[in-house]
Design an enzyme around this catalytic site. Structure first.
Site, PDB file in Angstrom:
ATOM      1  N   ASP A 139     -11.914  -0.842 -10.006  1.00  0.00           N
ATOM      2  CA  ASP A 139     -11.087   0.320 -10.302  1.00  0.00           C
ATOM      3  C   ASP A 139     -11.725   1.036 -11.484  1.00  0.00           C
ATOM      4  O   ASP A 139     -12.117   0.396 -12.458  1.00  0.00           O
ATOM      5  CB  ASP A 139      -9.668  -0.140 -10.672  1.00  0.00           C
ATOM      6  CG  ASP A 139      -8.595   0.732 -10.069  1.00  0.00           C
ATOM      7  OD1 ASP A 139      -8.628   1.944 -10.329  1.00  0.00           O
ATOM      8  OD2 ASP A 139      -7.728   0.212  -9.353  1.00  0.00           O
ATOM      9  N   ASP A 150      -9.183   6.113 -10.280  1.00  0.00           N
ATOM     10  CA  ASP A 150      -7.779   6.348 -10.587  1.00  0.00           C
ATOM     11  C   ASP A 150      -7.525   7.829 -10.897  1.00  0.00           C
ATOM     12  O   ASP A 150      -8.219   8.409 -11.737  1.00  0.00           O
ATOM     13  CB  ASP A 150      -7.439   5.496 -11.824  1.00  0.00           C
ATOM     14  CG  ASP A 150      -5.960   5.388 -12.087  1.00  0.00           C
ATOM     15  OD1 ASP A 150      -5.258   4.790 -11.270  1.00  0.00           O
ATOM     16  OD2 ASP A 150      -5.507   5.907 -13.128  1.00  0.00           O
ATOM     17  N   GLU A 194      -8.530   8.488  -6.012  1.00  0.00           N
ATOM     18  CA  GLU A 194      -7.072   8.617  -5.876  1.00  0.00           C
ATOM     19  C   GLU A 194      -6.677  10.012  -6.342  1.00  0.00           C
ATOM     20  O   GLU A 194      -7.024  10.415  -7.449  1.00  0.00           O
ATOM     21  CB  GLU A 194      -6.372   7.557  -6.734  1.00  0.00           C
ATOM     22  CG  GLU A 194      -4.882   7.533  -6.478  1.00  0.00           C
ATOM     23  CD  GLU A 194      -4.060   7.036  -7.657  1.00  0.00           C
ATOM     24  OE1 GLU A 194      -2.936   6.572  -7.427  1.00  0.00           O
ATOM     25  OE2 GLU A 194      -4.517   7.140  -8.803  1.00  0.00           O
ATOM     26  N   HIS A 233      -0.208  -0.900  -4.625  1.00  0.00           N
ATOM     27  CA  HIS A 233       0.548  -1.439  -5.762  1.00  0.00           C
ATOM     28  C   HIS A 233       1.495  -0.422  -6.385  1.00  0.00           C
ATOM     29  O   HIS A 233       2.231  -0.775  -7.302  1.00  0.00           O
ATOM     30  CB  HIS A 233      -0.445  -1.949  -6.814  1.00  0.00           C
ATOM     31  CG  HIS A 233      -1.246  -0.821  -7.398  1.00  0.00           C
ATOM     32  ND1 HIS A 233      -2.131  -0.066  -6.647  1.00  0.00           N
ATOM     33  CD2 HIS A 233      -1.273  -0.289  -8.637  1.00  0.00           C
ATOM     34  CE1 HIS A 233      -2.656   0.870  -7.411  1.00  0.00           C
ATOM     35  NE2 HIS A 233      -2.159   0.755  -8.622  1.00  0.00           N
ATOM     36  N   ASP A 234       1.436   0.833  -5.947  1.00  0.00           N
ATOM     37  CA  ASP A 234       2.337   1.869  -6.477  1.00  0.00           C
ATOM     38  C   ASP A 234       3.439   2.242  -5.500  1.00  0.00           C
ATOM     39  O   ASP A 234       4.315   3.048  -5.831  1.00  0.00           O
ATOM     40  CB  ASP A 234       1.546   3.153  -6.780  1.00  0.00           C
ATOM     41  CG  ASP A 234       0.562   2.988  -7.917  1.00  0.00           C
ATOM     42  OD1 ASP A 234       0.817   2.177  -8.819  1.00  0.00           O
ATOM     43  OD2 ASP A 234      -0.472   3.686  -7.891  1.00  0.00           O
TER      44      ASP A 234
HETATM   45  C1  NOJ Z   1      -2.511   5.388 -10.574  1.00  0.00           C
HETATM   46  C2  NOJ Z   1      -2.454   3.897 -10.496  1.00  0.00           C
HETATM   47  O1  NOJ Z   1      -2.545   3.495  -9.163  1.00  0.00           O
HETATM   48  C3  NOJ Z   1      -1.169   3.476 -11.158  1.00  0.00           C
HETATM   49  O2  NOJ Z   1      -0.864   2.136 -10.937  1.00  0.00           O
HETATM   50  C4  NOJ Z   1      -1.273   3.800 -12.612  1.00  0.00           C
HETATM   51  O3  NOJ Z   1      -0.039   3.529 -13.249  1.00  0.00           O
HETATM   52  C5  NOJ Z   1      -1.605   5.277 -12.836  1.00  0.00           C
HETATM   53  N1  NOJ Z   1      -2.623   5.776 -11.947  1.00  0.00           N
HETATM   54  C6  NOJ Z   1      -2.096   5.489 -14.236  1.00  0.00           C
HETATM   55  O4  NOJ Z   1      -3.340   4.880 -14.414  1.00  0.00           O
END
Ligand code: NOJ
Length: 555
Positions: free
Chosen positions: A101, A203, A253, A326-327
């Site tokens: 990541d 990210d 992302e 994970h989000d």
């Molecule tokens: C996206 C990530 O997937 C998430 O888990 C994170 O909290 C935020 N970006 C900030 O880095």
């Protein structure tokens, strides 16, 4: 193998490991590198090509490792650099790749860069972050809200100025207009690639460039600046272009990115990224203000959205395919049925996802149909986003019951409970006390039970889907066409490449579904069609799909 000269990742599947909850090797209750190494056989059996590790760098863990204080070291929670090297060697020896990541929209406020930047307005690294003076009238530099509740500006006492943090207070945003900072990021990426990693998941990489206007007083929120493309092209030149002999992968992302944006980001001729994680389909069930404003989701909206991306990236660019990470909540709880049809809906949704055109991402636990956490009290939650929102919503007058209900369906902790390896204590995740509670169904839903369940194994079904992508050019590259776009129960589409044609039929409901023979010529043939894969062993020739039945037919 990929068809013709298509990039290698057109036939690949990526598996996301969220290390904290994957497997604990040392019994401290937190997943770690030793745990990952102990489970490589599971991942190899599944047949995935690439492992993506969510952040394992040194971090105060204000946002579960997405707040990095040292990009060049492993957090002691997870292990050491030596263990990392051993893990990487083992992954490679098994024929898989490993992706890190890359979190460079922001650092931790404990990063030495930020310590230097905040020390004085004259610091040579002052400009590495986004600072604004305190206004005489007490107003904040802009009206931006943090994704984790509250304003996106924090007053720093050292210099009496505000710094920008789009996420937690402990995650100050880097200033990508600063060329020295960018060079430091490139150097860090090069060190990881020299170490042998196979690419990066980047990210919120579309957030790195903010328009000047959106940082003017009164501006409501983030706007992406077109210079983001320059930054990614520069990164490509400085980092990836040096390594033409390596098979690397980059995925950005990008919350809020449109199809048109994604074409520019992923057109191979532009040398930016290989693919992006877009958010359109996972935002469809959000209200206008917040993800916690839970709205019903229509199947037609979901499949039309994904189909638009399929069409938009058909000629230039490439899709990533995901329904959870994970989000996000667990996909079977959100889009399927985590009750009586858990196995059927997990496999039907897996088939639909893996048979779109793009690179599929499997999130840990989805290969056995893990469900949402089912937490009932705020004490069970750990995630900064959930905890901050709970506090903010209560302060704004919401009831505890309503807030808990929204968290039960939307909290990121739903997908962050330990992977359920066995029916034993702590689901076989740790010999200690897990850092977050285990989901209550671990006695029934676990890797051992799933893999022993024969035809009902979600793992085995997922393994077969991954193998199909390796084997069939039509799965890798076939043109996509959505059928019956308005049907609220049937998800149907075709994939076509030359003479090869697949028809995917998924009943996304708990009731039998009668197929209309007018839907596709395959259904009007007299002979029993050739089943490529399906989740119900019976009735292939019938025109009725059972609850959450999926069939993939050839022809
Ligand atoms: C996206 C990530 O997937 C998430 O888990 C994170 O909290 C935020 N970006 C900030 O880095």
């Amino acid at each position: 193998m990929p068809h013709t000269d298509a990039p290698w990742w057109t036939s690949a599947t990526v598996y996301q490991i969220w290390p904290r909850s994957f497997a604990d090797g040392d019994g401290d209750g937190v997943g770690d590198l030793a745990g990952i190494r102990s489970k490589l056989g599971h991942l190899h059996d599944l047949g995935v090509d690439v492992l993506w590790l969510s952040p394992i760098y040194r971090s105060p863990q204000a946002d579960a490792g997405y707040d990095i204080s040292d990009y060049d070291d492993i957090d002691p929670l997870f292990g050491t650099l030596d263990e990392f090297d051993e893990l990487l060697a083992e992954v490679h020896a098994l024929g898989m790749k490993l992706v890190m990541d890359l979190v460079v929209n922001h650092t931790s406020d404990q990063h030495p860069w930020f310590a230097e930047s905040r020390s004085s307005v004259d610091s040579p690294e002052r400009d590495w972050y986004v600072w604004r003076p305190r206004a005489a009238d007490g107003s904040l530099p802009t009206e931006w809200r943090s994704f984790f509740s509250g304003p996106a500006w924090q007053l720093d006492p050292a210099t009496d100025e505000h710094y920008l943090h789009m996420f937690a207070v402990g995650q100050p945003d880097l200033n990508w207009r600063n060329a020295e900072m960018r060079a430091a990021v490139h150097a860090m990426m090069n060190r990881w690639l020299d170490r042998g990693v196979d690419g990066f998941r980047m990210d919120v990489i579309n957030f790195i460039a903010k328009t000047p206007a959106s940082l003017e007083p009164g501006a409501a929120g983030f706007e992406m600046d077109p210079s983001v493309h320059d930054h990614l092209q520069e990164m490509h030149r400085e980092v990836f272009a040096h390594r033409p002999d390596r098979q690397l992968i980059t995925v950005g992302e990008m919350p809020g990115a449109t199809v048109d944006d994604a074409v520019l980001f992923t057109d191979q001729q532009r040398h930016e990224l290989d693919m992006v994680f877009q958010f359109e389909h996972v935002d469809l069930d959000h209200g206008p203000d917040s993800k916690f404003d839970v709205r019903p989701l229509r199947l037609s909206a979901l499949k039309r959205s994904l189909a638009r991306w399929q069409e938009g990236l058909a000629d230039r660019g490439w899709n990533s395919l995901y329904l959870g990470n994970h989000d996000q909540p667990r996909l079977v709880s959100r889009f399927g049925d985590d009750g009586p049809y858990r196995v059927e809906s997990a496999t039907a949704l897996a088939a639909v996802l893996h048979l779109h055109r793009g690179t599929p991402y499997v999130y840990q636990g989805d290969e056995i149909g893990m469900t949402n956490a089912g937490f009932t009290s705020i004490e069970q939650y750990r995630d900064v986003e959930s905890l901050n929102w709970h506090e903010e919503a209560l302060a704004a007058g919401a009831s505890e019951a309503d807030v808990l209900e929204a968290l039960r369906s939307r909290s990121r902790d739903n997908a962050r409970t330990p992977v359920q390896w066995s029916a034993g204590a702590a689901a076989g995740f740790t010999t200690g006390t897990p850092w977050i509670g285990v989901t209550a169904n671990s006695a029934e839903v676990n890797v051992e039970a799933d893999r022993a369940s024969g035809e009902r194994s979600v793992f085995d079904f997922t393994r077969r889907l991954i193998a199909l992508r390796h084997e069939l050019p039509v799965v890798q590259l076939g043109a996509f066409a959505l059928l019956a776009p308005d049907d609220e129960r049937l998800w149907a589409f075709t994939r076509t490449l030359g003479d090869e044609r697949l028809l995917v039929l998924a009943n996304c409901s708990g009731e039998p579904y009668d197929l209309d023979p007018g839907l596709d010529p395959v259904l009007r043939r007299r002979s029993v069609p050739d089943l490529v894969i399906g989740n119900t062993p019976h009735g292939i020739g019938s025109l009725t799909l059972g609850p959450w039945e999926v069939r993939v037919l050839r022809g």
